[in-house]
Design an enzyme around this catalytic site. Structure first.
Site, PDB file in Angstrom:
ATOM      1  N   GLU A   1     -47.254 -40.834  66.705  1.00 19.74           N
ATOM      2  CA  GLU A   1     -47.971 -41.394  67.848  1.00 19.74           C
ATOM      3  C   GLU A   1     -49.184 -42.181  67.381  1.00 19.74           C
ATOM      4  O   GLU A   1     -49.809 -41.839  66.379  1.00 19.74           O
ATOM      5  CB  GLU A   1     -48.496 -40.256  68.730  1.00 19.74           C
ATOM      6  CG  GLU A   1     -47.407 -39.437  69.368  1.00 19.74           C
ATOM      7  CD  GLU A   1     -47.961 -38.283  70.181  1.00 19.74           C
ATOM      8  OE1 GLU A   1     -49.095 -38.382  70.687  1.00 19.74           O
ATOM      9  OE2 GLU A   1     -47.252 -37.284  70.293  1.00 19.74           O
TER      10      GLU A   1
ATOM     11  N   CYS B   1     -56.112 -45.664  67.302  1.00 21.05           N
ATOM     12  CA  CYS B   1     -56.140 -44.324  66.717  1.00 21.05           C
ATOM     13  C   CYS B   1     -54.787 -44.083  66.060  1.00 21.05           C
ATOM     14  O   CYS B   1     -53.751 -44.180  66.724  1.00 21.05           O
ATOM     15  CB  CYS B   1     -56.401 -43.291  67.810  1.00 21.05           C
ATOM     16  SG  CYS B   1     -56.255 -41.592  67.220  1.00 21.05           S
TER      17      CYS B   1
ATOM     18  N   CYS C   1     -53.972 -27.058  69.087  1.00 18.28           N
ATOM     19  CA  CYS C   1     -53.529 -28.438  68.866  1.00 18.28           C
ATOM     20  C   CYS C   1     -52.003 -28.552  68.884  1.00 18.28           C
ATOM     21  O   CYS C   1     -51.308 -27.793  68.205  1.00 18.28           O
ATOM     22  CB  CYS C   1     -54.082 -28.931  67.530  1.00 18.28           C
ATOM     23  SG  CYS C   1     -53.598 -30.615  67.142  1.00 18.28           S
TER      24      CYS C   1
ATOM     25  N   GLU D   1     -53.562 -34.307  59.053  1.00 21.52           N
ATOM     26  CA  GLU D   1     -54.872 -34.124  58.435  1.00 21.52           C
ATOM     27  C   GLU D   1     -54.996 -35.183  57.332  1.00 21.52           C
ATOM     28  O   GLU D   1     -54.333 -35.083  56.294  1.00 21.52           O
ATOM     29  CB  GLU D   1     -54.978 -32.695  57.871  1.00 21.52           C
ATOM     30  CG  GLU D   1     -56.162 -32.446  56.960  1.00 21.52           C
ATOM     31  CD  GLU D   1     -57.513 -32.926  57.513  1.00 21.52           C
ATOM     32  OE1 GLU D   1     -57.849 -32.650  58.688  1.00 21.52           O
ATOM     33  OE2 GLU D   1     -58.247 -33.600  56.758  1.00 21.52           O
TER      34      GLU D   1
ATOM     35  N   SER E   1     -64.146 -31.870  62.666  1.00 26.62           N
ATOM     36  CA  SER E   1     -63.792 -31.038  63.817  1.00 26.62           C
ATOM     37  C   SER E   1     -64.423 -29.672  63.631  1.00 26.62           C
ATOM     38  O   SER E   1     -63.913 -28.847  62.881  1.00 26.62           O
ATOM     39  CB  SER E   1     -62.264 -30.907  63.897  1.00 26.62           C
ATOM     40  OG  SER E   1     -61.709 -32.195  64.015  1.00 26.62           O
TER      41      SER E   1
ATOM     42  N   ASN F   1     -58.128 -30.510  75.943  1.00 27.10           N
ATOM     43  CA  ASN F   1     -56.956 -30.948  76.707  1.00 27.10           C
ATOM     44  C   ASN F   1     -55.951 -29.809  76.719  1.00 27.10           C
ATOM     45  O   ASN F   1     -55.610 -29.278  75.666  1.00 27.10           O
ATOM     46  CB  ASN F   1     -56.302 -32.146  76.008  1.00 27.10           C
ATOM     47  CG  ASN F   1     -56.948 -33.443  76.415  1.00 27.10           C
ATOM     48  OD1 ASN F   1     -56.987 -33.792  77.588  1.00 27.10           O
ATOM     49  ND2 ASN F   1     -57.477 -34.147  75.427  1.00 27.10           N
TER      50      ASN F   1
ATOM     51  N   CYS G   1     -53.617 -35.318  71.286  1.00 30.69           N
ATOM     52  CA  CYS G   1     -52.870 -35.206  70.033  1.00 30.69           C
ATOM     53  C   CYS G   1     -51.497 -34.566  70.156  1.00 30.69           C
ATOM     54  O   CYS G   1     -51.376 -33.425  70.577  1.00 30.69           O
ATOM     55  CB  CYS G   1     -53.640 -34.321  69.065  1.00 30.69           C
ATOM     56  SG  CYS G   1     -55.116 -35.066  68.515  1.00 30.69           S
TER      57      CYS G   1
HETATM   58  N1  SAH Z   1     -56.750 -33.387  61.443  1.00 33.46           N
HETATM   59  C1  SAH Z   1     -57.902 -34.138  61.842  1.00 33.46           C
HETATM   60  C2  SAH Z   1     -57.606 -35.316  62.737  1.00 33.46           C
HETATM   61  C3  SAH Z   1     -56.617 -35.144  63.843  1.00 33.46           C
HETATM   62  S1  SAH Z   1     -57.043 -34.269  65.294  1.00 33.46           S
HETATM   63  C4  SAH Z   1     -58.925 -33.238  62.477  1.00 33.46           C
HETATM   64  O1  SAH Z   1     -58.646 -32.074  62.672  1.00 33.46           O
HETATM   65  O2  SAH Z   1     -60.037 -33.686  62.720  1.00 33.46           O
HETATM   66  C5  SAH Z   1     -58.274 -35.205  66.148  1.00 33.46           C
HETATM   67  C6  SAH Z   1     -59.219 -34.347  66.967  1.00 33.46           C
HETATM   68  O3  SAH Z   1     -58.572 -33.840  68.152  1.00 33.46           O
HETATM   69  C7  SAH Z   1     -59.730 -33.136  66.226  1.00 33.46           C
HETATM   70  O4  SAH Z   1     -61.102 -32.968  66.476  1.00 33.46           O
HETATM   71  C8  SAH Z   1     -58.931 -32.010  66.853  1.00 33.46           C
HETATM   72  O5  SAH Z   1     -59.528 -30.767  66.657  1.00 33.46           O
HETATM   73  C9  SAH Z   1     -58.890 -32.475  68.283  1.00 33.46           C
HETATM   74  N2  SAH Z   1     -57.894 -31.824  69.137  1.00 33.46           N
HETATM   75  C10 SAH Z   1     -56.686 -31.346  68.819  1.00 33.46           C
HETATM   76  N3  SAH Z   1     -56.068 -30.812  69.901  1.00 33.46           N
HETATM   77  C11 SAH Z   1     -56.905 -30.976  70.929  1.00 33.46           C
HETATM   78  C12 SAH Z   1     -56.857 -30.639  72.311  1.00 33.46           C
HETATM   79  N4  SAH Z   1     -55.802 -30.012  72.823  1.00 33.46           N
HETATM   80  N5  SAH Z   1     -57.918 -30.959  73.088  1.00 33.46           N
HETATM   81  C13 SAH Z   1     -58.997 -31.586  72.565  1.00 33.46           C
HETATM   82  N6  SAH Z   1     -59.115 -31.942  71.275  1.00 33.46           N
HETATM   83  C14 SAH Z   1     -58.086 -31.623  70.460  1.00 33.46           C
END
Ligand code: SAH
Length: 345
Positions: A89, A102, A116, A157, A211, A290, A333
């Site tokens: 995606e 993104c 996630c 990641e 994060s 989310n 995500c």
């Molecule tokens: N692996 C990296 C980048 C991808 S995730 C990371 O962890 O930063 C991008 C962001 O979305 C991260 O901050 C992650 O924690 C957040 N994220 C993942 N699932 C989410 C959700 N259900 N609601 C809000 N943020 C979420």
């Protein structure tokens, strides 16, 4: 291929070096066939097409499988199919300052964050630098709009795929490539400390987002398994080193999860933690979680998020509640990819 490799490729074909300049420029404009490269002699175009037919080279690393367009803000979420049938995606977002894409860095993810959707099926494989670039090129071609900003915040990641990420970033930044300033690129990590350290040295002008999602090891251990490997007392000093070395503000992402990490005492603890370990060069990006149907967690309300934000600010930590784009589409995500995989089962 990056530019140098393309030069070598044409030399080995017995062609002039400047063919690399021509083809590279076409590639960066998202050309899909050699036939369209009208400044190349017909014979060379035919040779390249033949090599493509034989599977030796390829201009197309992904095709659009699905696009969801938000009616409210024009955010576009793409599901791309890679040449091996895997899906990734990527998202196009319009901001006042420009257009941002993104991108995903892996097919799936093995970090196992509890909230996630990207991590549910584990990691299938890394994306190549070319595939990451293809995400940007496909979006630029489909929207017909210039892309000025890139965030590596999709599935995967990035620091679990560092070499390919670095190669992608160099191409994006290269003036022969997409010529996007490092300042307009942000990479987000769940806290892979060796990656943060390498990134600080290799890309000091690029933005870094971490994060964080918790004010203590106790809570972070439950949400992000990586915390057991690199706990806060290891992660935060690496973040501080990034700010000191680069002079740049670091962004901390904090998903507000109802009843888990969103109390006002958590806000105060977070402010204290950042004051003592990172200092002033930081910014907290708050986002109500989310909802992911596979997980029991749910997001805090918008008003609660604003109150949490005010506490951080009162304690001297710059913070904002992130404006949600694409709320009417599956823009969080991994959600679109998950849905498609389920339908295919
Ligand atoms: N692996 C990296 C980048 C991808 S995730 C990371 O962890 O930063 C991008 C962001 O979305 C991260 O901050 C992650 O924690 C957040 N994220 C993942 N699932 C989410 C959700 N259900 N609601 C809000 N943020 C979420």
């Amino acid at each position: 291929m990056d530019f140098k490799e393309l030069v070598k490729f044409f030399e080995e074909m017995g062609e002039k070096k400047f063919r690399a300049t021509q083809v590279y420029a076409w590639m960066m404009h998202g050309a899909q066939s050699f036939d369209r490269m009208t400044d190349l002699p017909a014979g060379l175009r035919a040779r390249l097409e033949e090599m493509q037919d034989a599977g030796l080279i390829s201009l197309n690393l992904a095709m659009i499988s699905n696009v969801q367009i938000s009616k409210s803000d024009g955010t576009r979420k793409y599901l791309l199919m890679l040449n091996d049938g895997n899906f990734v995606e990527c998202v196009f977002m319009k901001y006042k300052y420009g257009n941002s894409v993104c991108i995903s860095s892996q097919v799936g993810c093995r970090m196992g964050c509890a909230f996630c959707a990207s991590t549910i099926g584990g990691k299938l494989r890394n994306l190549s630098a070319g595939e990451m670039l293809e995400e940007v090129l496909v979006i630029a071609r489909d929207t017909g709009e210039p892309v000025s900003h890139i965030v590596v915040m999709g599935t995967g990641e990035p620091f679990d795929n560092y070499e390919n990420l670095a190669r992608f970033l160099r191409t994006v930044h290269d003036e022969k490539g997409l010529n996007i300033g490092m300042r307009n690129i942000t990479v987000s990590t769940c806290g892979v400390v060796p990656g943060i350290e390498a990134f600080t040295v290799d890309f000091p002008s690029a933005g870094l987002a971490v994060s964080l999602h918790a004010p203590s090891n106790e809570i972070r251990d439950r949400l992000l398994p990586i915390n057991k490997r690199y706990p806060l007392e290891v992660l935060l000093p690496a973040c501080r080193t990034y700010t000191e070395h680069t002079g740049r503000r670091i962004t901390f992402e904090y998903a507000l999860i109802d009843g888990v990490n969103d109390s006002f005492s958590h806000a105060k603890a977070l402010a204290r933690l950042l004051h003592s370990h990172v200092g002033k060069l930081c910014h907290v990006n708050l986002i109500p979680l989310n909802k992911v149907s596979e997980s029991a967690f749910s997001g805090s309300g918008r008003r609660h998020a604003t109150a949490f934000c005010e506490i951080l600010e009162k304690h001297g930590i710059p913070a904002t509640v992130r404006r949600e784009l694409g709320a009417d589409i599956d823009a969080a995500c991994g959600q679109l990819r998950m849905k498609t995989m389920e339908q295919k089962k």
